[in-house]
Design an enzyme around this catalytic site. Structure first.
Site, PDB file in Angstrom:
ATOM      1  N   HIS A  86       0.988  -1.247   0.042  1.00 49.55           N
ATOM      2  CA  HIS A  86       0.006  -0.024   0.075  1.00 49.55           C
ATOM      3  C   HIS A  86       0.792   1.338  -0.118  1.00 49.55           C
ATOM      4  O   HIS A  86       0.846   2.084  -0.938  1.00 49.55           O
ATOM      5  CB  HIS A  86      -0.803  -0.061   1.134  1.00 49.55           C
ATOM      6  CG  HIS A  86      -1.449   1.304   1.423  1.00 49.55           C
ATOM      7  ND1 HIS A  86      -2.553   1.729   0.295  1.00 49.55           N
ATOM      8  CD2 HIS A  86      -1.629   2.098   2.498  1.00 49.55           C
ATOM      9  CE1 HIS A  86      -2.931   3.172   0.974  1.00 49.55           C
ATOM     10  NE2 HIS A  86      -2.462   3.212   2.344  1.00 49.55           N
ATOM     11  N   HIS A 128       3.872   6.971   5.792  1.00 45.23           N
ATOM     12  CA  HIS A 128       2.604   7.844   6.178  1.00 45.23           C
ATOM     13  C   HIS A 128       1.652   6.767   6.946  1.00 45.23           C
ATOM     14  O   HIS A 128       1.078   7.346   7.816  1.00 45.23           O
ATOM     15  CB  HIS A 128       1.756   8.074   4.959  1.00 45.23           C
ATOM     16  CG  HIS A 128       0.637   6.929   4.159  1.00 45.23           C
ATOM     17  ND1 HIS A 128       1.237   6.261   3.260  1.00 45.23           N
ATOM     18  CD2 HIS A 128      -0.367   6.621   4.627  1.00 45.23           C
ATOM     19  CE1 HIS A 128       0.342   5.391   3.025  1.00 45.23           C
ATOM     20  NE2 HIS A 128      -0.769   5.654   3.791  1.00 45.23           N
ATOM     21  N   GLU A 163       0.644   5.489  12.903  1.00 44.42           N
ATOM     22  CA  GLU A 163      -0.564   5.327  13.122  1.00 44.42           C
ATOM     23  C   GLU A 163      -0.671   3.659  13.344  1.00 44.42           C
ATOM     24  O   GLU A 163      -1.262   3.099  14.511  1.00 44.42           O
ATOM     25  CB  GLU A 163      -1.703   5.790  12.194  1.00 44.42           C
ATOM     26  CG  GLU A 163      -2.939   5.111  12.327  1.00 44.42           C
ATOM     27  CD  GLU A 163      -3.810   5.879  13.327  1.00 44.42           C
ATOM     28  OE1 GLU A 163      -3.246   6.869  13.916  1.00 44.42           O
ATOM     29  OE2 GLU A 163      -5.008   5.373  13.668  1.00 44.42           O
ATOM     30  N   ASP A 164      -0.094   2.909  12.680  1.00 42.61           N
ATOM     31  CA  ASP A 164      -0.301   1.376  12.700  1.00 42.61           C
ATOM     32  C   ASP A 164       0.952   0.313  13.059  1.00 42.61           C
ATOM     33  O   ASP A 164       0.624  -0.877  13.150  1.00 42.61           O
ATOM     34  CB  ASP A 164      -0.727   0.992  11.167  1.00 42.61           C
ATOM     35  CG  ASP A 164      -1.952   1.483  10.604  1.00 42.61           C
ATOM     36  OD1 ASP A 164      -2.522   1.942  11.497  1.00 42.61           O
ATOM     37  OD2 ASP A 164      -1.928   1.790   9.383  1.00 42.61           O
ATOM     38  N   ASP A 222      -3.065   8.432  -1.128  1.00 41.99           N
ATOM     39  CA  ASP A 222      -3.524   7.552   0.011  1.00 41.99           C
ATOM     40  C   ASP A 222      -4.918   6.974  -0.421  1.00 41.99           C
ATOM     41  O   ASP A 222      -5.466   5.954  -0.552  1.00 41.99           O
ATOM     42  CB  ASP A 222      -3.384   7.909   1.446  1.00 41.99           C
ATOM     43  CG  ASP A 222      -3.828   7.042   2.333  1.00 41.99           C
ATOM     44  OD1 ASP A 222      -3.606   5.868   2.241  1.00 41.99           O
ATOM     45  OD2 ASP A 222      -4.249   7.311   3.430  1.00 41.99           O
ATOM     46  N   ASP A 274     -23.707  16.143 -25.754  1.00 35.30           N
ATOM     47  CA  ASP A 274     -22.202  16.097 -25.866  1.00 35.30           C
ATOM     48  C   ASP A 274     -21.127  15.197 -24.745  1.00 35.30           C
ATOM     49  O   ASP A 274     -20.973  15.450 -23.769  1.00 35.30           O
ATOM     50  CB  ASP A 274     -21.548  17.498 -25.631  1.00 35.30           C
ATOM     51  CG  ASP A 274     -22.266  18.190 -24.645  1.00 35.30           C
ATOM     52  OD1 ASP A 274     -23.091  17.413 -23.905  1.00 35.30           O
ATOM     53  OD2 ASP A 274     -22.218  19.402 -24.624  1.00 35.30           O
TER      54      ASP A 274
HETATM   55 MN    MN Z   1      -2.583   4.537   4.113  1.00 34.82          MN
END
Ligand code: MN
Length: 406
Positions: A47, A71, A75-76, A138, A259
């Site tokens: 990712h 990134h 957080e993870d 992201d 169009d």
């Molecule tokens: Mn992400």
């Protein structure tokens, strides 16, 4: 995407890129995410690597690419801001932390909360516009790979994308990004309409096979014969969401849409734009009321182009956009495109780092919006105001004394 491919891509547009930084960020993210998997079962590292790859298409510098790789680490994983600062410097640490803050925001929650979260989002991106660019990349990768997510989560993320991120991308002038985000969200928010419009568009392109190519050739040959040797012509069928939106806003059925094709004429400089316009209008009949000159009066997101609709070759109504190469880059990449013109090609008034300077209308819009955060203390009012601004297209009027107001 492999690590070495990423480095090669960056080196293609930035030969002196700091390769060691990219490799170090990759190895760090790889170690931190370790055995984590995505919902699809892919290793998690795929990712951030794809997010970084999307940013290479916008020709972002190596710090931004490194931020993309990192990134999700704070957080993870067990990574901390302090550790990232120490390894990669304070600038990268600050950007990764900005992204971590945004990640926790829920932008489709209750009104008051949503308003508060939108404020936080805009504050985080106002610090450094690169936070927004990484966030959009992201979101784009997450939207492209949603099929393994539970349905309710898919719907919520699509709604948030359609309400906030797609319009923000548009406001920053990034039309390709906006369009892809809209179409991916449309598919999940309104699957039936998406299927119907997509099927109709497919039928149409089968029935008219070769027509786009034919019109392209005819336009190009005419322009070249009239002396615009370098003119490029590119035609395309519109995307499901923009067709659907047009049907809704004008209460038209699919058959009534006239169009569905748009053609773009790209030339070297501004005088050539007006010459091309003259050539086209001389050869084919113009549809009244459709002419717009965003070259003399650019849109607030820095967009410049001439728009016109003609009854073209094969008696089809076709929409034409006429612009220079540089205008085309800005129309596609928005604020990110300004970095392509850092060397200042002078001719069209390019200024170094325009994206981060007050000369960029898109960026000054962001600035103004954020300033208005400080004024109003009613978050719901702010939400309505900002949403209005996000969705509003531009209207010009003249005062009795002839002053132009956007
Ligand atoms: Mn992400």
């Amino acid at each position: 995407m492999r690590q070495y491919e990423l480095v090669e891509r960056v080196q293609k547009y930035k030969p002196d890129a700091n390769e060691a930084l990219l490799n170090k960020a990759y190895v760090y993210a790889m170690q931190k995410h370790g055995q984590q998997k995505r919902a699809s079962g892919d290793p998690y590292i795929s990712h951030p690597l794809e997010v970084a790859a999307i940013l290479t298409e916008l020709h972002m510098d190596e710090s931004t690419i490194a931020v993309a790789l990192l990134h999700d680490t704070i957080e993870d994983t067990t990574a901390t801001r302090a550790e990232i600062d120490e390894l990669f410097g304070e600038e990268i640490g600050r950007l990764v932390e900005g992204l971590t803050k945004i990640k926790k925001l829920d932008l489709v929650s209750k009104k008051a909360k949503q308003a508060e979260n939108l404020r936080k989002l805009l504050l985080a991106i106002s610090d450094d516009v690169r936070v927004l660019l990484v966030k959009l990349a992201d979101r784009l990768h997450n939207m492209r790979t949603m099929e393994h997510m539970p349905a309710d989560k898919r719907a919520r993320i699509s709604e948030e994308t359609m309400d906030i991120y797609a319009p923000l991308a548009g406001r920053m002038g990034m039309q390709d990004m906006r369009e892809e985000l809209e179409n991916l969200s449309f598919r999940h928010i309104n699957p039936e309409a998406f299927e119907t419009v997509t099927r109709r568009l497919e039928e149409l392109s089968e029935r008219n096979e070769g027509l786009i190519k034919k019109i392209e050739d005819e336009l190009r040959e005419l322009l070249q014969a009239e002396g615009l040797k370098a003119a490029q012509v590119k035609g395309r069928q519109k995307k499901p969401y923009s067709v659907f939106r047009k049907m809704q806003s004008k209460s038209l059925s699919f058959e009534q849409l006239s169009d569905v094709w748009g053609f773009r004429i790209i030339v070297d400089d501004i005088p050539a734009c007006y010459r091309a316009l003259g050539i086209v209008h001389t050869r084919w009949r113009v549809v009244p009321g459709r002419f717009k000159d965003y070259i003399s009066t650019p849109k607030q997101n820095d967009y410049q182009s001439i728009h016109t609709t003609i009854v073209g070759p094969s008696r089809q109504r076709i929409e034409l956009q006429i612009r220079t190469r540089r205008m085309n880059d800005i129309a596609e990449y928005g604020i990110a495109a300004h970095s392509l013109y850092k060397d200042g090609e002078g001719k069209e008034g390019a200024s170094a780092d325009a994206a981060l300077s007050p000369t960029s209308n898109a960026y000054s819009w962001l600035r103004r919006t954020i300033e208005s955060l400080a004024e109003g203390d009613n978050p719901e009012e702010f939400l309505e105001h900002t949403k209005l601004e996000l969705f509003q297209d531009q209207v010009f009027c003249f005062t009795p004394k002839g002053q132009l107001i956007a």
